[in-house]
Motif scaffolding. Structure first.
Motif, short mmCIF file in Angstrom:
data_model
loop_
_atom_site.label_atom_id
_atom_site.label_comp_id
_atom_site.label_asym_id
_atom_site.label_seq_id
_atom_site.Cartn_x
_atom_site.Cartn_y
_atom_site.Cartn_z
N PHE A 102 -15.42 -49.55 -48.15
CA PHE A 102 -15.17 -48.13 -48.31
C PHE A 102 -15.22 -47.37 -46.98
O PHE A 102 -14.79 -46.23 -46.91
CB PHE A 102 -16.17 -47.51 -49.28
CG PHE A 102 -15.91 -47.87 -50.72
CD1 PHE A 102 -14.75 -48.52 -51.12
CD2 PHE A 102 -16.83 -47.56 -51.68
CE1 PHE A 102 -14.51 -48.86 -52.44
CE2 PHE A 102 -16.61 -47.88 -53.02
CZ PHE A 102 -15.45 -48.53 -53.39
N ALA A 103 -15.73 -48.00 -45.93
CA ALA A 103 -15.77 -47.35 -44.63
C ALA A 103 -14.38 -47.23 -44.02
O ALA A 103 -14.18 -46.48 -43.07
CB ALA A 103 -16.70 -48.11 -43.68
N SER A 104 -13.42 -47.95 -44.56
CA SER A 104 -12.05 -47.90 -44.06
C SER A 104 -11.11 -47.53 -45.21
O SER A 104 -10.93 -48.32 -46.14
CB SER A 104 -11.65 -49.26 -43.48
OG SER A 104 -10.28 -49.26 -43.16
N PRO A 105 -10.50 -46.36 -45.16
CA PRO A 105 -9.58 -45.96 -46.23
C PRO A 105 -8.47 -46.98 -46.46
O PRO A 105 -8.02 -47.17 -47.59
CB PRO A 105 -9.01 -44.63 -45.75
CG PRO A 105 -10.04 -44.09 -44.81
CD PRO A 105 -10.66 -45.30 -44.15
N ARG A 106 -8.05 -47.66 -45.41
CA ARG A 106 -7.00 -48.67 -45.53
C ARG A 106 -7.39 -49.79 -46.50
O ARG A 106 -6.56 -50.33 -47.22
CB ARG A 106 -6.70 -49.26 -44.16
CG ARG A 106 -5.68 -50.36 -44.20
CD ARG A 106 -5.37 -50.83 -42.81
NE ARG A 106 -4.40 -51.89 -42.87
CZ ARG A 106 -4.18 -52.72 -41.91
NH1 ARG A 106 -4.85 -52.62 -40.79
NH2 ARG A 106 -3.28 -53.67 -42.03
N PHE A 107 -8.67 -50.17 -46.51
CA PHE A 107 -9.12 -51.28 -47.33
C PHE A 107 -9.79 -50.84 -48.63
O PHE A 107 -9.90 -51.62 -49.56
CB PHE A 107 -10.06 -52.17 -46.53
CG PHE A 107 -9.37 -52.81 -45.35
CD1 PHE A 107 -8.38 -53.76 -45.54
CD2 PHE A 107 -9.71 -52.45 -44.06
CE1 PHE A 107 -7.73 -54.34 -44.46
CE2 PHE A 107 -9.06 -53.03 -42.97
CZ PHE A 107 -8.07 -53.98 -43.18
N ALA A 108 -10.23 -49.59 -48.71
CA ALA A 108 -10.96 -49.11 -49.89
C ALA A 108 -10.09 -49.10 -51.14
O ALA A 108 -10.61 -49.23 -52.25
CB ALA A 108 -11.52 -47.72 -49.62
N GLY A 109 -8.79 -48.98 -50.99
CA GLY A 109 -7.90 -48.90 -52.14
C GLY A 109 -7.35 -50.24 -52.59
O GLY A 109 -6.44 -50.28 -53.40
N ASN A 110 -7.90 -51.34 -52.09
CA ASN A 110 -7.39 -52.66 -52.45
C ASN A 110 -7.67 -52.97 -53.92
O ASN A 110 -8.70 -52.59 -54.46
CB ASN A 110 -8.03 -53.72 -51.55
CG ASN A 110 -7.32 -55.04 -51.62
OD1 ASN A 110 -7.41 -55.72 -52.62
ND2 ASN A 110 -6.62 -55.37 -50.55
N THR A 111 -6.76 -53.70 -54.54
CA THR A 111 -6.85 -54.02 -55.97
C THR A 111 -8.17 -54.69 -56.35
O THR A 111 -8.73 -54.40 -57.40
CB THR A 111 -5.67 -54.92 -56.37
OG1 THR A 111 -4.46 -54.27 -55.98
CG2 THR A 111 -5.64 -55.18 -57.85
N VAL A 112 -8.70 -55.59 -55.49
CA VAL A 112 -9.92 -56.30 -55.86
C VAL A 112 -11.15 -55.39 -55.86
O VAL A 112 -12.15 -55.71 -56.48
CB VAL A 112 -10.19 -57.54 -54.98
CG1 VAL A 112 -9.08 -58.56 -55.14
CG2 VAL A 112 -10.42 -57.19 -53.54
#
Length: 175
Positions: A102-112
């Protein structure tokens, strides 16, 4: 590094990756790779760890998942290529450590993140020359302090090297 002449090691399309997988004797899930995943999960204190091979989808040739007594979701042996963080590792050909996704918006929205509640990730590419076979990774539902990043990176790279050395020894290939 020296490589066998009959084993492709350039940035290869899937057909060459498949030929390398055959040369390494990789065709599906294996108890030895499950053992690597279990050891990684224990050392990382994470409920999930995988030896992930990329083909038409991500296939977990090695998998450690929480037992039935756990309240955490179980995962199967495959996942679409656009799920998770390992596709990023494959594209970058570099390890990726996310103590808190969650510290990176790019990765926070990942499906898993939504499917199984992933909050921490560490993965390293399984490389033969410039060809990425897949990844070794661990994931968990609890964020970690950013200070854990270096130790997670060292662990995931060591386990990646251990898996590749095992595959090379077994196939009789000099790394």
């Amino acid at each position: 590094m020296t490589f066998s002449a009959d084993v492709p090691h350039l940035d290869a399309p899937q057909t060459e990756r498949d030929a390398l997988l055959r040369a390494l004797g990789l065709s599906g899930p294996e108890p030895e790779l499950d053992a690597f995943a279990t050891q990684l999960a224990q050392e990382a204190d994470a409920p999930y760890a995988m030896v992930n091979i990329f083909g038409a989808e991500q296939q977990f040739f090695g998998l450690h998942t929480p037992g039935e007594e756990s309240e955490l979701p179980t995962v199967g042996r495959s996942m679409p290529l656009d799920h998770g963080f390992c596709p990023e590792v494959v594209d970058r050909k570099m390890a990726l450590v996310l103590p808190d996704v969650f510290a990176s918006p790019r990765f926070a929205g990942n499906t898993v993140v939504d499917l199984i509640g992933i909050r921490t990730y560490a993965g390293a590419p399984l490389l033969h020359g410039d060809t990425v076979l897949g990844t070794v990774c661990f994931v968990g539902p609890v964020q970690r302090d950013l200070s854990t990043g270096r130790s997670s990176l060292a662990l995931i790279k060591q386990r990646r090297d251990d898996v590749m050395n095992f595959l090379y020894r077994r196939a009789g290939i000099q790394p």
